[in-house]
Write a protein that holds these residues in place. Structure first.
Motif, short mmCIF file in Angstrom:
data_model
loop_
_atom_site.label_atom_id
_atom_site.label_comp_id
_atom_site.label_asym_id
_atom_site.label_seq_id
_atom_site.Cartn_x
_atom_site.Cartn_y
_atom_site.Cartn_z
N ARG A 92 3.14 -8.73 -3.90
CA ARG A 92 4.22 -9.69 -3.65
C ARG A 92 5.33 -9.54 -4.69
O ARG A 92 6.51 -9.56 -4.37
N ASN A 93 4.93 -9.37 -5.94
CA ASN A 93 5.91 -9.22 -7.02
C ASN A 93 6.65 -7.89 -6.93
O ASN A 93 7.85 -7.83 -7.16
N GLU A 94 5.92 -6.82 -6.62
CA GLU A 94 6.54 -5.49 -6.56
C GLU A 94 7.55 -5.39 -5.43
O GLU A 94 8.64 -4.84 -5.59
N TYR A 95 7.19 -5.90 -4.26
CA TYR A 95 8.03 -5.74 -3.08
C TYR A 95 8.67 -7.03 -2.58
O TYR A 95 9.48 -7.00 -1.65
N GLY A 96 8.30 -8.17 -3.14
CA GLY A 96 8.83 -9.44 -2.66
C GLY A 96 8.33 -9.80 -1.28
O GLY A 96 9.03 -10.43 -0.50
N LEU A 97 7.11 -9.39 -0.96
CA LEU A 97 6.57 -9.60 0.38
C LEU A 97 6.10 -11.04 0.59
O LEU A 97 5.50 -11.64 -0.28
N LEU A 98 6.38 -11.55 1.76
CA LEU A 98 5.93 -12.88 2.14
C LEU A 98 5.06 -12.83 3.39
O LEU A 98 4.22 -13.68 3.59
N LEU A 99 5.28 -11.83 4.23
CA LEU A 99 4.57 -11.72 5.50
C LEU A 99 3.90 -10.36 5.63
O LEU A 99 4.36 -9.38 5.06
N SER A 100 2.83 -10.33 6.40
CA SER A 100 2.19 -9.05 6.70
C SER A 100 2.14 -8.90 8.21
O SER A 100 2.19 -9.88 8.93
N PRO A 101 2.07 -7.68 8.69
CA PRO A 101 2.11 -6.45 7.91
C PRO A 101 3.53 -6.14 7.44
O PRO A 101 4.50 -6.66 7.98
N ALA A 102 3.58 -5.27 6.45
CA ALA A 102 4.88 -4.82 5.94
C ALA A 102 4.93 -3.30 6.00
O ALA A 102 3.91 -2.63 5.84
N LEU A 103 6.12 -2.78 6.24
CA LEU A 103 6.33 -1.34 6.28
C LEU A 103 7.30 -0.99 5.16
O LEU A 103 8.40 -1.55 5.08
N VAL A 104 6.87 -0.08 4.29
CA VAL A 104 7.66 0.33 3.14
C VAL A 104 7.89 1.83 3.22
O VAL A 104 6.92 2.60 3.34
N ILE A 105 9.14 2.25 3.19
CA ILE A 105 9.48 3.67 3.23
C ILE A 105 10.21 4.03 1.95
O ILE A 105 11.26 3.45 1.66
N GLU A 106 9.63 4.94 1.19
CA GLU A 106 10.22 5.38 -0.08
C GLU A 106 10.54 4.19 -0.99
O GLU A 106 11.61 4.13 -1.59
N GLY A 107 9.62 3.22 -1.05
CA GLY A 107 9.78 2.09 -1.94
C GLY A 107 10.68 0.98 -1.44
O GLY A 107 10.89 -0.01 -2.13
N ILE A 108 11.20 1.11 -0.23
CA ILE A 108 12.09 0.09 0.35
C ILE A 108 11.39 -0.61 1.51
O ILE A 108 10.94 0.05 2.46
N VAL A 109 11.30 -1.93 1.43
CA VAL A 109 10.68 -2.70 2.51
C VAL A 109 11.63 -2.71 3.70
O VAL A 109 12.76 -3.17 3.60
N VAL A 110 11.17 -2.16 4.82
CA VAL A 110 12.01 -2.10 6.03
C VAL A 110 11.56 -3.10 7.09
O VAL A 110 12.29 -3.34 8.05
N ALA A 111 10.37 -3.65 6.93
CA ALA A 111 9.88 -4.63 7.91
C ALA A 111 8.80 -5.50 7.28
O ALA A 111 8.00 -5.02 6.49
N GLN A 112 8.82 -6.78 7.65
CA GLN A 112 7.78 -7.73 7.24
C GLN A 112 7.42 -8.59 8.44
O GLN A 112 8.31 -9.08 9.13
N GLY A 113 6.13 -8.75 8.67
CA GLY A 113 5.68 -9.63 9.74
C GLY A 113 5.95 -9.11 11.13
O GLY A 113 5.90 -9.86 12.09
N LYS A 114 6.26 -7.81 11.24
CA LYS A 114 6.57 -7.22 12.54
C LYS A 114 5.79 -5.93 12.71
O LYS A 114 5.51 -5.24 11.75
N VAL A 115 5.50 -5.62 13.95
CA VAL A 115 4.86 -4.34 14.27
C VAL A 115 5.90 -3.49 14.97
O VAL A 115 6.17 -3.67 16.15
N TYR A 116 6.53 -2.61 14.21
CA TYR A 116 7.52 -1.72 14.80
C TYR A 116 6.82 -0.69 15.67
O TYR A 116 5.76 -0.17 15.32
N LYS A 117 7.45 -0.39 16.80
CA LYS A 117 6.95 0.65 17.69
C LYS A 117 7.22 2.01 17.06
O LYS A 117 8.09 2.15 16.20
N THR A 118 6.52 3.01 17.53
CA THR A 118 6.67 4.37 17.01
C THR A 118 8.12 4.83 17.06
O THR A 118 8.63 5.40 16.10
N GLU A 119 8.80 4.55 18.16
CA GLU A 119 10.19 4.99 18.34
C GLU A 119 11.11 4.38 17.28
O GLU A 119 12.01 5.04 16.78
#
Length: 81
Positions: free
Chosen positions: A46-73
């Protein structure tokens, strides 16, 4: 490239689905990437990424999604820039 999927322990259905979608995106693009699962939404995460919701997607250290399931596309689009 490093891609992290961060979620709860034990992993929920959404966390597992996001991890699978991230792996599929990397495979479809044929890129060199490490897909890492972190099944812990600890205070450290939580401290490292500031996450509040799961799941989270992090690409190269940048949080791009929280609490969402992104599709493959959608993940492919993010990876392509």
């Amino acid at each position: 490239m490093k891609i992290e999927v961060i979620g709860l322990e034990p992993p929920c259905k959404k966390c597992t689905e996001l991890l699978e979608n991230a792996r599929k995106a990397v495979a479809e693009l044929g890129i060199e990437a490490e897909v890492v699962k972190k099944w812990t939404l600890s205070d450290e995460m939580r401290n490292e990424y500031g996450l509040l919701l799961s799941p989270a997607l992090v690409i190269e250290g940048i949080v791009v999604a929280q609490g969402k399931v992104y599709k493959t596309e959608r993940i492919i689009g993010l990876l392509q820039g």
